[in-house]
Design a protein around this motif. Structure first.
Motif, PDB file in Angstrom:
ATOM      1  N   VAL A   1      48.881  35.349  39.301  1.00  0.00           N
ATOM      2  CA  VAL A   1      47.740  35.432  40.206  1.00  0.00           C
ATOM      3  C   VAL A   1      47.735  36.806  40.871  1.00  0.00           C
ATOM      4  O   VAL A   1      48.732  37.238  41.451  1.00  0.00           O
ATOM      5  CB  VAL A   1      47.800  34.335  41.286  1.00  0.00           C
ATOM      6  CG1 VAL A   1      46.651  34.496  42.284  1.00  0.00           C
ATOM      7  CG2 VAL A   1      47.751  32.952  40.649  1.00  0.00           C
TER       8      VAL A   1
ATOM      9  N   LEU B   1      48.753  28.659  47.718  1.00  0.00           N
ATOM     10  CA  LEU B   1      49.962  28.487  46.910  1.00  0.00           C
ATOM     11  C   LEU B   1      50.711  27.218  47.296  1.00  0.00           C
ATOM     12  O   LEU B   1      51.270  26.533  46.431  1.00  0.00           O
ATOM     13  CB  LEU B   1      50.871  29.707  47.061  1.00  0.00           C
ATOM     14  CG  LEU B   1      50.328  31.020  46.488  1.00  0.00           C
ATOM     15  CD1 LEU B   1      51.295  32.169  46.772  1.00  0.00           C
ATOM     16  CD2 LEU B   1      50.084  30.909  44.988  1.00  0.00           C
TER      17      LEU B   1
ATOM     18  N   GLU C   1      49.998  41.836  44.085  1.00  0.00           N
ATOM     19  CA  GLU C   1      49.047  42.322  45.087  1.00  0.00           C
ATOM     20  C   GLU C   1      48.506  43.679  44.659  1.00  0.00           C
ATOM     21  O   GLU C   1      49.251  44.529  44.184  1.00  0.00           O
ATOM     22  CB  GLU C   1      49.711  42.436  46.443  1.00  0.00           C
ATOM     23  CG  GLU C   1      50.105  41.105  47.058  1.00  0.00           C
ATOM     24  CD  GLU C   1      50.739  41.278  48.410  1.00  0.00           C
ATOM     25  OE1 GLU C   1      50.005  41.559  49.384  1.00  0.00           O
ATOM     26  OE2 GLU C   1      51.977  41.164  48.500  1.00  0.00           O
TER      27      GLU C   1
ATOM     28  N   CYS D   1      41.439  26.409  44.588  1.00  0.00           N
ATOM     29  CA  CYS D   1      40.729  27.404  45.399  1.00  0.00           C
ATOM     30  C   CYS D   1      39.348  26.900  45.796  1.00  0.00           C
ATOM     31  O   CYS D   1      38.946  27.003  46.964  1.00  0.00           O
ATOM     32  CB  CYS D   1      40.594  28.709  44.621  1.00  0.00           C
ATOM     33  SG  CYS D   1      42.138  29.613  44.387  1.00  0.00           S
TER      34      CYS D   1
ATOM     35  N   CYS E   1      45.882  39.413  43.738  1.00  0.00           N
ATOM     36  CA  CYS E   1      45.208  39.236  45.023  1.00  0.00           C
ATOM     37  C   CYS E   1      45.113  40.570  45.742  1.00  0.00           C
ATOM     38  O   CYS E   1      46.076  41.349  45.759  1.00  0.00           O
ATOM     39  CB  CYS E   1      45.963  38.232  45.898  1.00  0.00           C
ATOM     40  SG  CYS E   1      45.065  37.716  47.370  1.00  0.00           S
TER      41      CYS E   1
ATOM     42  N   VAL F   1      52.876  36.420  41.744  1.00  0.00           N
ATOM     43  CA  VAL F   1      51.787  37.040  42.494  1.00  0.00           C
ATOM     44  C   VAL F   1      51.880  38.558  42.375  1.00  0.00           C
ATOM     45  O   VAL F   1      52.957  39.142  42.526  1.00  0.00           O
ATOM     46  CB  VAL F   1      51.834  36.632  43.976  1.00  0.00           C
ATOM     47  CG1 VAL F   1      50.777  37.399  44.783  1.00  0.00           C
ATOM     48  CG2 VAL F   1      51.617  35.125  44.115  1.00  0.00           C
TER      49      VAL F   1
ATOM     50  N   TYR G   1      44.961  33.920  52.927  1.00  0.00           N
ATOM     51  CA  TYR G   1      44.578  32.804  52.070  1.00  0.00           C
ATOM     52  C   TYR G   1      45.630  32.390  51.038  1.00  0.00           C
ATOM     53  O   TYR G   1      45.654  31.230  50.629  1.00  0.00           O
ATOM     54  CB  TYR G   1      43.263  33.149  51.347  1.00  0.00           C
ATOM     55  CG  TYR G   1      42.159  33.508  52.297  1.00  0.00           C
ATOM     56  CD1 TYR G   1      41.691  32.586  53.229  1.00  0.00           C
ATOM     57  CD2 TYR G   1      41.591  34.772  52.294  1.00  0.00           C
ATOM     58  CE1 TYR G   1      40.683  32.910  54.126  1.00  0.00           C
ATOM     59  CE2 TYR G   1      40.580  35.108  53.184  1.00  0.00           C
ATOM     60  CZ  TYR G   1      40.129  34.180  54.099  1.00  0.00           C
ATOM     61  OH  TYR G   1      39.146  34.512  54.982  1.00  0.00           O
ATOM     62  N   LEU G   2      46.462  33.316  50.604  1.00  0.00           N
ATOM     63  CA  LEU G   2      47.430  32.937  49.573  1.00  0.00           C
ATOM     64  C   LEU G   2      48.433  31.875  50.034  1.00  0.00           C
ATOM     65  O   LEU G   2      48.723  30.940  49.282  1.00  0.00           O
ATOM     66  CB  LEU G   2      48.178  34.172  49.065  1.00  0.00           C
ATOM     67  CG  LEU G   2      47.612  34.865  47.820  1.00  0.00           C
ATOM     68  CD1 LEU G   2      48.591  35.913  47.321  1.00  0.00           C
ATOM     69  CD2 LEU G   2      47.278  33.891  46.709  1.00  0.00           C
TER      70      LEU G   2
ATOM     71  N   ALA H   1      45.540  38.602  50.823  1.00  0.00           N
ATOM     72  CA  ALA H   1      46.747  37.813  50.582  1.00  0.00           C
ATOM     73  C   ALA H   1      47.313  37.127  51.822  1.00  0.00           C
ATOM     74  O   ALA H   1      47.605  35.925  51.780  1.00  0.00           O
ATOM     75  CB  ALA H   1      47.807  38.695  49.907  1.00  0.00           C
TER      76      ALA H   1
END
Length: 307
Positions: A98, A113, A129, A293, A100, A127, A108-109, A105
């Protein structure tokens, strides 16, 4: 046709890194093994997939670009078959990548997650970024991630995207500001104040557009790529800032405080999107994360208001 999944993986890695050396380091195999695998694929299909540039790495031919998408789709499908064949039943298992945006991040992550882990505990999520939209779109196109959370992905850039939510802009000022006691203000009321600019490509362009729409010419005092530094500078009385994400606290890292005010101007919100590479069939893991999501952002009050 006589080729193997290993050969396809070697080709995809070389295409992603644009380098035999980079693919070799990534896969922990020799460069000669990767070169031989790609040469076999080119002989097998009768097309040149990569152009070798002396001391400058690799580039994809037109045929190579098309073949890369098909190879990724086949490898993803092979992973799905392997997971089912090992008797996992209906449980999802495997690895999900994923991407982001860095400014998205922290907000919302973590809840996304956590909820995904509760539903699909056997999926390992990696993840990545990205500092800006372009790097994340490149990551999607190169197969570095399955999905990416980003702002306003342009479908014409080789990605398909779906809207998760819209983030309206708000302004933050220090507690001692003359307007700090208001619930909402216009940008015009702050026209004489200096600005602390979140200096990331998408945010910079967005702030410029809303400033033009509000009819002001902002005077930028400080720029920072770090949202928390922007908030701390506002708390220290150095100016105001226009942001879209709202932390659940009004405190800054250094113990300062900001006051969040709604804007009365008719300003466009910033779209938050979930994107994937165009033409690549999503895995069951990616589809499950996308479902989490969508459900999470449909719930009311997912953006906590500032105290």
């Amino acid at each position: 046709m006589n080729f193997t999944l290993v050969q396809l993986r070697y080709f995809v890695a070389a295409a992603r890194h644009r380098s035999m050396t980079g693919a070799s380091r990534d896969l922990l195999v020799s460069q000669s093994a990767i070169s031989a695998a790609i040469a076999h694929l080119e002989r097998e299909f009768g097309v040149q997939l990569l152009v070798r540039h002396h001391a400058k790495g690799l580039s994809l031919t037109t045929s190579g670009e098309r073949f890369l998408g098909e190879a990724r789709a086949l490898l993803a499908h092979a992973d799905e078959i392997a997971a089912s064949a090992k008797g996992y039943g209906n449980a999802l298992r495997g690895r999900l990548h994923v991407g982001c945006a860095e400014t998205i991040a922290p907000y919302y992550l973590p809840p996304l997650l956590a909820e995904f882990a509760d539903r699909h505990p056997e999926v390992e999520v990696w993840v990545s970024e990205g500092p800006d939209e372009e790097s994340l779109r490149d990551l999607l196109a190169d197969g570095g991630c399955d999905l990416a959370l980003l702002y306003d992905a342009r479908d014409g850039d080789g990605v398909d995207s779906q809207l998760l939510t819209r983030l309206p802009p708000h302004v933050i000022v220090p507690p001692g500001h003359p307007l700090a006691g208001e619930r909402a203000v216009s940008l015009l009321a702050l026209a004489d104040d200096p600005v602390i600019l979140l200096d990331l490509p998408h945010h910079r362009d967005y702030f410029a557009s809303v400033s033009r729409r509000a009819g002001i010419t902002p005077r930028v005092r400080f720029r920072s790529r770090n949202p928390e530094l922007v908030r701390a500078l506002v708390a220290a009385g150095q100016g105001y800032a226009v942001l879209n994400e709202r932390p659940a606290t009004d405190r800054t890292y250094d113990g300062g405080r900001v006051v969040s005010l709604d804007l009365t101007d008719d300003l466009p919100p910033l779209p938050l999107m979930l994107a994937q590479a165009r033409g690549v069939r999503p895995t069951r893991r990616a589809a499950a994360f996308a479902a989490v999501c969508r459900e999470w952002f449909r719930r009311p009050m997912q953006q906590a208001p500032m105290p």
